[in-house]
Design a protein around this motif. Structure first.
Motif, PDB file in Angstrom:
ATOM      1  N   GLU A  63       1.091  -1.125   0.287  1.00 42.05           N
ATOM      2  CA  GLU A  63      -0.182   0.100  -0.392  1.00 42.05           C
ATOM      3  C   GLU A  63       1.008   1.116   0.147  1.00 42.05           C
ATOM      4  OE1 GLU A  63      -3.843   1.586   2.826  1.00 42.05           O
ATOM      5  OE2 GLU A  63      -2.687  -0.183   3.410  1.00 42.05           O
ATOM      6  N   SER A  64       0.312   2.291  -0.727  1.00 42.68           N
ATOM      7  CA  SER A  64       0.912   3.561  -0.754  1.00 42.68           C
ATOM      8  C   SER A  64       2.272   3.719  -1.771  1.00 42.68           C
ATOM      9  CB  SER A  64       0.916   4.091   0.989  1.00 42.68           C
ATOM     10  OG  SER A  64       2.646   3.329   0.994  1.00 42.68           O
ATOM     11  N   THR A  92       2.716   5.949  -8.004  1.00 43.53           N
ATOM     12  CA  THR A  92       2.540   5.762  -9.395  1.00 43.53           C
ATOM     13  C   THR A  92       3.118   6.803 -10.227  1.00 43.53           C
ATOM     14  OG1 THR A  92       0.947   7.182  -8.785  1.00 43.53           O
ATOM     15  CG2 THR A  92       0.522   4.624  -8.109  1.00 43.53           C
ATOM     16  N   SER A  98      -3.893  -6.778  -3.223  1.00 47.93           N
ATOM     17  CA  SER A  98      -2.675  -5.366  -3.540  1.00 47.93           C
ATOM     18  C   SER A  98      -2.189  -5.071  -4.813  1.00 47.93           C
ATOM     19  CB  SER A  98      -1.130  -5.687  -2.948  1.00 47.93           C
ATOM     20  OG  SER A  98      -1.254  -6.083  -1.743  1.00 47.93           O
ATOM     21  N   GLU A 134      -5.189  -3.111  -6.317  1.00 48.22           N
ATOM     22  CA  GLU A 134      -5.579  -1.827  -6.043  1.00 48.22           C
ATOM     23  C   GLU A 134      -4.704  -1.075  -6.324  1.00 48.22           C
ATOM     24  OE1 GLU A 134      -5.187  -3.249  -1.205  1.00 48.22           O
ATOM     25  OE2 GLU A 134      -7.586  -3.934  -1.839  1.00 48.22           O
ATOM     26  N   TYR A 135      -2.902  -1.487  -6.473  1.00 54.73           N
ATOM     27  CA  TYR A 135      -2.236  -0.716  -7.260  1.00 54.73           C
ATOM     28  C   TYR A 135      -2.282  -0.176  -8.490  1.00 54.73           C
ATOM     29  CZ  TYR A 135       2.013   1.361  -8.522  1.00 54.73           C
ATOM     30  OH  TYR A 135       3.812   2.433  -9.482  1.00 54.73           O
ATOM     31  N   ARG A 144      -6.148   2.156  -8.800  1.00 55.21           N
ATOM     32  CA  ARG A 144      -5.571   3.378  -8.136  1.00 55.21           C
ATOM     33  C   ARG A 144      -4.778   3.894  -9.134  1.00 55.21           C
ATOM     34  NH1 ARG A 144      -0.283   5.075  -4.559  1.00 55.21           N
ATOM     35  NH2 ARG A 144      -0.449   3.113  -4.427  1.00 55.21           N
ATOM     36  N   ALA A 145      -3.272   3.462  -9.728  1.00 53.65           N
ATOM     37  CA  ALA A 145      -2.653   3.794 -11.207  1.00 53.65           C
ATOM     38  C   ALA A 145      -3.693   4.396 -12.396  1.00 53.65           C
ATOM     39  CB  ALA A 145      -1.822   2.998 -11.634  1.00 53.65           C
ATOM     40  N   SER A 185      -7.120   5.011 -12.100  1.00 50.52           N
ATOM     41  CA  SER A 185      -7.396   5.911 -11.718  1.00 50.52           C
ATOM     42  C   SER A 185      -6.671   8.033 -11.818  1.00 50.52           C
ATOM     43  CB  SER A 185      -8.269   6.343  -9.988  1.00 50.52           C
ATOM     44  OG  SER A 185      -7.172   6.611  -9.420  1.00 50.52           O
ATOM     45  N   GLU A 186      -5.318   7.491 -11.440  1.00 50.10           N
ATOM     46  CA  GLU A 186      -4.566   8.758 -11.823  1.00 50.10           C
ATOM     47  C   GLU A 186      -4.266   8.996 -13.120  1.00 50.10           C
ATOM     48  OE1 GLU A 186      -1.648   7.523  -8.734  1.00 50.10           O
ATOM     49  OE2 GLU A 186      -3.295   8.337  -6.863  1.00 50.10           O
TER      50      GLU A 186
END
Length: 254
Positions: free
Chosen positions: A136-137, A140, A163, A166-167, A170-171, A173-174
């Motif tokens: 997590e965290s 990206t 994980s 989720e990565y 998130r990537a 979405s960015e």
């Protein structure tokens, strides 16, 4: 400390006879913490060499050099992030050797985390994380302008498929160019369904290096198996493009 204080770039798996048009660099797995040198014949190093030997013949015939590397240490080692500068060093050495040709980075487990973090190295156009360790965290921003393909087996008990999803989400979405493939029944070592792992590495490398507009190699090449799966995963909206399932029978489902 390690008795070997420098990373190592191995020679190309197969010679490229008529000029190098691209490079694939594969990095091995490791541990969370260790300043011991990787074992040159250990399982982690051997596994990526097996993949390299499987994909190199076809890629070398199209002008793509396939290399493996060894990190200075087996461990990530917290904020030291030890393998990341090693990947950057190897990419710089490849650029010095071959010129401004595109590079695809691939890594297994800890090596997957390392290449993801080094995605913004010069000349890198694509990155593969094979059963990657992505806590997590994990950042990206370094993915900008690169393609990222993550692949994970459902029986992985060492690194987390959740994980990596989720990565990837998130990537995506960015605004980054990310896809993810799921291999039911495969575990962390990539030995189960090894042929499918090899084919994914070959197909992604081909897609990034040989099947781009303007590539002199593109008209003469036939896309390898699973190239269409990878292209579709990149084009599909989330979450479908992040959980494309590749069954043991070689079929695909969303």
């Amino acid at each position: 400390m390690s008795r070997e204080s420098e990373p190592r770039l191995d020679p190309p798996i197969r010679p490229v006879r008529d000029g190098v048009v691209g490079v694939v660099l594969l990095a091995h797995g490791g541990k969370e913490r260790s300043h011991q040198a990787p074992h040159r014949r250990g399982g982690a190093v051997t596994r990526v060499r097996m993949i390299a030997r499987a994909v190199a013949p076809r890629l070398a015939g199209r002008g793509v050099a396939v290399h493996t590397m060894c990190f200075r240490y087996q461990g990530w080692n917290g904020d030291e992030r030890a393998p990341v500068p090693d990947v950057r060093w190897a990419a710089a050495l490849l650029a010095e050797r071959y010129g401004e040709v595109p590079i695809v980075l691939g890594g297994h487990s800890l090596g997957g985390r390392a290449v993801v973090n080094a995605a913004d190295a010069p000349n890198v156009v694509g990155v593969m994380g094979l059963a990657p360790w992505l806590p997590e965290s994990e950042p990206t921003a370094q993915l900008a302008g690169r393609r990222l393909l993550l692949a994970h087996g459902t029986r992985d008990r060492v690194t987390s498929p959740r994980s990596s999803y989720e990565y990837a989400a998130r990537a995506r979405s960015e605004g980054h160019d990310v896809a993810r493939i799921v291999l039911p029944g495969s575990g962390h070592t990539l030995l189960s369904r090894a042929r499918d792992w090899n084919r994914l590495v070959l197909a992604f490398s081909h897609t990034c290096l040989l099947d781009q507009p303007g590539s002199a190699q593109a008209p003469a090449t036939r896309p390898p198996r699973y190239a269409d799966l990878i292209v579709e995963a990149f084009h599909a909206a989330a979450p479908e493009g992040l959980q494309r399932v590749l069954t043991p029978a070689g079929r695909v489902r969303a």
